[in-house]
Design a protein around this motif. Structure first.
Motif, PDB file in Angstrom:
ATOM      1  N   ALA A 271       4.870   6.370   2.620  1.00 60.65           N
ATOM      2  CA  ALA A 271       4.128   5.695   3.675  1.00 60.65           C
ATOM      3  C   ALA A 271       3.683   4.337   3.153  1.00 60.65           C
ATOM      4  N   PHE A 272       3.491   3.403   4.053  1.00 60.51           N
ATOM      5  CA  PHE A 272       3.146   2.051   3.634  1.00 60.51           C
ATOM      6  C   PHE A 272       2.527   1.287   4.802  1.00 60.51           C
TER       7      PHE A 272
ATOM      8  N   ASN B 250     -14.286  -0.252   4.314  1.00 61.68           N
ATOM      9  CA  ASN B 250     -13.824   0.693   3.301  1.00 61.68           C
ATOM     10  C   ASN B 250     -12.389   0.311   2.938  1.00 61.68           C
ATOM     11  N   TRP B 251     -12.011   0.589   1.657  1.00 58.36           N
ATOM     12  CA  TRP B 251     -10.672   0.239   1.197  1.00 58.36           C
ATOM     13  C   TRP B 251     -10.103   1.301   0.266  1.00 58.36           C
ATOM     14  N   TYR B 252      -8.792   1.277   0.104  1.00 56.53           N
ATOM     15  CA  TYR B 252      -8.033   1.902  -0.971  1.00 56.53           C
ATOM     16  C   TYR B 252      -8.373   3.370  -1.241  1.00 56.53           C
TER      17      TYR B 252
ATOM     18  N   TRP C 114      -1.108  -4.689  12.338  1.00 57.20           N
ATOM     19  CA  TRP C 114      -0.820  -3.887  11.151  1.00 57.20           C
ATOM     20  C   TRP C 114      -0.715  -2.420  11.529  1.00 57.20           C
ATOM     21  N   CYS C 115       0.211  -1.729  10.886  1.00 51.36           N
ATOM     22  CA  CYS C 115       0.397  -0.310  11.175  1.00 51.36           C
ATOM     23  C   CYS C 115       0.713   0.442   9.888  1.00 51.36           C
ATOM     24  N   VAL C 116       0.619   1.766   9.966  1.00 51.06           N
ATOM     25  CA  VAL C 116       1.057   2.655   8.889  1.00 51.06           C
ATOM     26  C   VAL C 116       2.397   3.236   9.295  1.00 51.06           C
TER      27      VAL C 116
ATOM     28  N   ASP D 191       0.838  -1.216   0.000  1.00 50.30           N
ATOM     29  CA  ASP D 191       0.000   0.000   0.000  1.00 50.30           C
ATOM     30  C   ASP D 191       0.866   1.256   0.000  1.00 50.30           C
ATOM     31  N   ILE D 192       1.886   1.313  -0.836  1.00 43.77           N
ATOM     32  CA  ILE D 192       2.875   2.390  -0.800  1.00 43.77           C
ATOM     33  C   ILE D 192       2.307   3.678  -1.386  1.00 43.77           C
TER      34      ILE D 192
END
Length: 208
Positions: free
Chosen positions: A20-21, A110-112, A31-33, A9-10
């Motif tokens: 960010a990823f 929700n996504w993307y 999971w984290c950002v 998800d870069i």
């Protein structure tokens, strides 16, 4: 972080200095950002909260004003059709000071999120309410502050079942591409399709 850590998800910031990823957190183990400078001068920095070990964060998207939008499972909701075994992710706005604000409050995920040239946020929504059928992952748009949420493509349509990784075509406010897959297309693979919402926002009518 080890060399075997997942990176996905870069997204590139608007000054082209940082990326960010999504990855696995060394602090919460969920999971984290995270963020890292392109020049490698600094170490990886986790941008999502580290004091919420039961919440996952992913799918980051930079905004021009220094803020960021990503997904967080902050509602502690479970997807109904799988007996709640999947966590529901909601869009979150991260301010520069690290504070978060929840932007969506949907029953399902929700996504993307991606930013359009018109300054709106395009994102996928898994929608059950008031839809023609439950195999429905349609495209939505909203302002970056979460206001004015609108359907963009696929409401009350039996096709496409799912649209993954949708991106607007540069220079157009209505044309976009996305991967069309089955509702349970967990591998996120299928047909790459070009659409024009100006032709239609339903079924195959907008597919070019």
């Amino acid at each position: 972080y080890s060399s075997s850590s997942f990176v996905g998800d870069i997204d590139l910031d608007f000054e082209a200095k940082n990326i960010a990823f999504s990855t696995k957190s060394e602090k919460t183990k969920g999971w984290c950002v995270a963020e890292i400078p392109l020049d490698g001068a600094k170490k990886i920095k986790e941008l999502s909260p580290t004091n919420t070990p039961h919440v996952h964060y992913y799918n980051p998207m930079y905004l021009p004003n220094g803020k960021m939008i990503f997904i967080g499972t902050v509602g502690f909701q479970g997807v109904p059709c799988v007996s709640g075994s999947d966590n529901v992710g909601s869009l979150m706005l991260r301010h520069e000071n690290g504070n978060l604000r929840r932007l969506t409050f949907d029953q399902d995920e929700n996504w993307y999120p991606v930013l359009t040239e018109q300054g709106r946020v395009l994102f996928s929504r898994w929608e059950y309410a008031d839809s023609a059928h439950y195999f429905s992952r349609l495209l939505m748009t909203m302002n970056p502050d979460g206001s004015d949420q609108q359907e963009f493509y696929g409401s009350n349509s039996y096709w496409p079942n799912s649209l993954f990784y949708a991106r607007m075509i540069p220079g157009s406010a209505t044309k976009f591409m996305g991967i069309v897959s089955g509702h349970h297309g967990v591998r996120r693979k299928g047909q790459l399709v070009l659409f024009d919402a100006a032709r239609s926002r339903k079924e195959t009518e907008g597919a070019i």
